[in-house]
Scaffold this motif. Sequence first.
Motif, PDB file in Angstrom:
ATOM      1  N   ASP A  23      46.207  13.544  64.577  1.00 39.84           N
ATOM      2  CA  ASP A  23      46.395  13.486  63.052  1.00 39.84           C
ATOM      3  C   ASP A  23      44.859  13.365  62.634  1.00 39.84           C
ATOM      4  O   ASP A  23      43.961  12.611  63.205  1.00 39.84           O
ATOM      5  CB  ASP A  23      47.178  12.232  62.411  1.00 39.84           C
ATOM      6  CG  ASP A  23      48.698  12.580  62.696  1.00 39.84           C
ATOM      7  OD1 ASP A  23      48.801  13.629  63.180  1.00 39.84           O
ATOM      8  OD2 ASP A  23      49.493  11.653  62.718  1.00 39.84           O
ATOM      9  N   GLN A  24      44.751  13.859  61.403  1.00 40.85           N
ATOM     10  CA  GLN A  24      43.200  13.618  60.624  1.00 40.85           C
ATOM     11  C   GLN A  24      43.483  13.470  59.123  1.00 40.85           C
ATOM     12  O   GLN A  24      44.266  14.228  58.541  1.00 40.85           O
ATOM     13  CB  GLN A  24      42.673  14.870  61.172  1.00 40.85           C
ATOM     14  CG  GLN A  24      41.148  14.759  60.431  1.00 40.85           C
ATOM     15  CD  GLN A  24      40.274  13.780  60.780  1.00 40.85           C
ATOM     16  OE1 GLN A  24      40.171  13.410  62.086  1.00 40.85           O
ATOM     17  NE2 GLN A  24      39.452  13.211  59.977  1.00 40.85           N
ATOM     18  N   ASP A  25      42.626  12.662  58.592  1.00 41.88           N
ATOM     19  CA  ASP A  25      42.497  12.381  57.418  1.00 41.88           C
ATOM     20  C   ASP A  25      41.716  13.527  56.654  1.00 41.88           C
ATOM     21  O   ASP A  25      40.349  13.669  56.832  1.00 41.88           O
ATOM     22  CB  ASP A  25      41.968  11.116  56.896  1.00 41.88           C
ATOM     23  CG  ASP A  25      41.808  10.851  55.328  1.00 41.88           C
ATOM     24  OD1 ASP A  25      42.419  11.547  54.649  1.00 41.88           O
ATOM     25  OD2 ASP A  25      41.154   9.921  55.180  1.00 41.88           O
ATOM     26  N   LEU A  26      42.425  14.400  55.956  1.00 38.12           N
ATOM     27  CA  LEU A  26      42.009  15.479  55.368  1.00 38.12           C
ATOM     28  C   LEU A  26      40.936  15.154  54.313  1.00 38.12           C
ATOM     29  O   LEU A  26      39.936  15.604  54.092  1.00 38.12           O
ATOM     30  CB  LEU A  26      42.800  16.559  54.719  1.00 38.12           C
ATOM     31  CG  LEU A  26      43.424  17.615  55.573  1.00 38.12           C
ATOM     32  CD1 LEU A  26      44.430  18.339  54.675  1.00 38.12           C
ATOM     33  CD2 LEU A  26      42.121  18.679  55.610  1.00 38.12           C
ATOM     34  N   GLY A  27      41.193  13.948  53.536  1.00 37.02           N
ATOM     35  CA  GLY A  27      40.146  13.864  52.627  1.00 37.02           C
ATOM     36  C   GLY A  27      38.844  13.078  53.242  1.00 37.02           C
ATOM     37  O   GLY A  27      37.816  13.025  52.473  1.00 37.02           O
ATOM     38  N   ALA A  28      38.546  12.973  54.398  1.00 41.88           N
ATOM     39  CA  ALA A  28      37.544  12.623  54.992  1.00 41.88           C
ATOM     40  C   ALA A  28      36.546  13.675  55.321  1.00 41.88           C
ATOM     41  O   ALA A  28      35.380  13.472  56.100  1.00 41.88           O
ATOM     42  CB  ALA A  28      37.596  11.715  56.347  1.00 41.88           C
ATOM     43  N   VAL A  29      37.081  14.743  55.190  1.00 37.66           N
ATOM     44  CA  VAL A  29      36.336  16.073  55.587  1.00 37.66           C
ATOM     45  C   VAL A  29      35.263  16.388  54.429  1.00 37.66           C
ATOM     46  O   VAL A  29      35.693  16.475  53.069  1.00 37.66           O
ATOM     47  CB  VAL A  29      37.042  17.231  55.898  1.00 37.66           C
ATOM     48  CG1 VAL A  29      36.278  18.406  56.196  1.00 37.66           C
ATOM     49  CG2 VAL A  29      38.009  17.069  56.999  1.00 37.66           C
TER      50      VAL A  29
END
Length: 475
Positions: A389-395
């Motif tokens: 999983d990855q936090d999209l907002g951190a991109v």
Amino acid sequence: MGATDGYAADEYDVVVVGGGPTGENLADRTAAAGLRTVLVEQQLVGGECSYWACMPSKALLRPGAAAAHARAVPGIEVGDTLDAAAVLARRDAFADHWKDDDQVAWLRGAGIELVRGHGRLVGERTVRVDDGRTLTARHAVALCTGSVPDLPDTPGLADARPWTNREATGATMVPRRLAVVGGGVVAVEMAAAWRSLGSEVVLLVRGGHLLGRMEPFAGELVADGLAAAGVEIRRFTEVVAAGRSGKVRLTLDDGDEIVADEVLYATGRRPQTADLGLESVGLEPGSWPAVGEDCLVADVPGGWLYAAGDLNHRALLTHQGKYQARIAGAAIAARARGERPDTARWGVHAASADPAGPPQVVFTDPEAASVGLTLAAAERAGLRVRAVDQDLGAVAGASLYADGYTGRARMVVDLDREVVVGATFVGPGIAELLHAATVAVVGEVPLARLWHAVPAFPTVSEVWLRLLEAYRDGR
């Protein structure tokens, strides 16, 4: 020899019943192969997608999403309300004002004949139209009649005159209060669309989660977005009685009553086969015909009857119906030439993308998009998998897209083959991320090669790099 030389007046190589996207595309493939093809359609050529589903629904959804995205960027002044009349007028234009002149002209240009009317099977390779004509097929009959809303037998529901997707996408007035029954794609999209146009919307969900066929976090983030927009969501709620006396009145299983101007039921689909003549060829009326990978109906001897699109229940999505149509059309043409179709996995005549997990986008705010298998589905299939999983907002690209960007991405990896078997993205404007994931899943691209597919900076697509890094680092 001309296209009709040697044929009786109502004799064709291929008879296609149903003129939606699936039927149009199948007829196009067989006509392009030189087979005399006729399409039978009783309503509008272009079908559900063009007039009552994909196109008008997305036309209703886009203005609200665009306004929300603009509000998330400082320096842009956007009002709190939409011009409903302008949105509805644009919707009408995308539905071609419910006229199919352009689509009929396209058929003629492709060399496909059109018969207006209701067609039903009356025996082997034979379709009777309610205008009195009987059409026969030398090679194939293809059933592409799709699906229709499946309404429950709730007491009083008929008296309540519920909306289905047709009324929800074609309404000419904004209801002051709208009740939506269901938790799937149609339910959440139409709740979002009509809320953006000013309706007070209550969403009545029988189960605990929205978008139950996606990863659980997708439904939760979409629910958060709906709630932030002002949609009231009531979970674990079932309507036990309905009626209309000026207003719609819905009685819930906990005794509460919901009063609304209109109610939309989005509780599933059933095959449009009730009056298709399936019994004339030994099939059960009202059933979903079982088909092989080339969409050839399994239980009818002779290798002449096909069912493509929603009707075969493999994947109830417009783009998958069109995909199946291309596969089936090519298979029909191959058999007409005396060739044996290639129905091996990923063969030219095999709709292998259906069981692999077709791509789907839910056009709410945030959008939810997925392809392939969820983590749970992969585990049920017996695969040894890991979810990353990855936090999209951190991109970086997401933070530029909107202040306070909230989203999440998941990659499901087959550990034995080290390929991606599923991907899910939730966030504003992520629909265009999906095709890259589809290529990775369908192409079974090794993770070692995906490392060399460098995402441009600063884009939201950089989430792919973050997912690969997390997988490498065991996070």
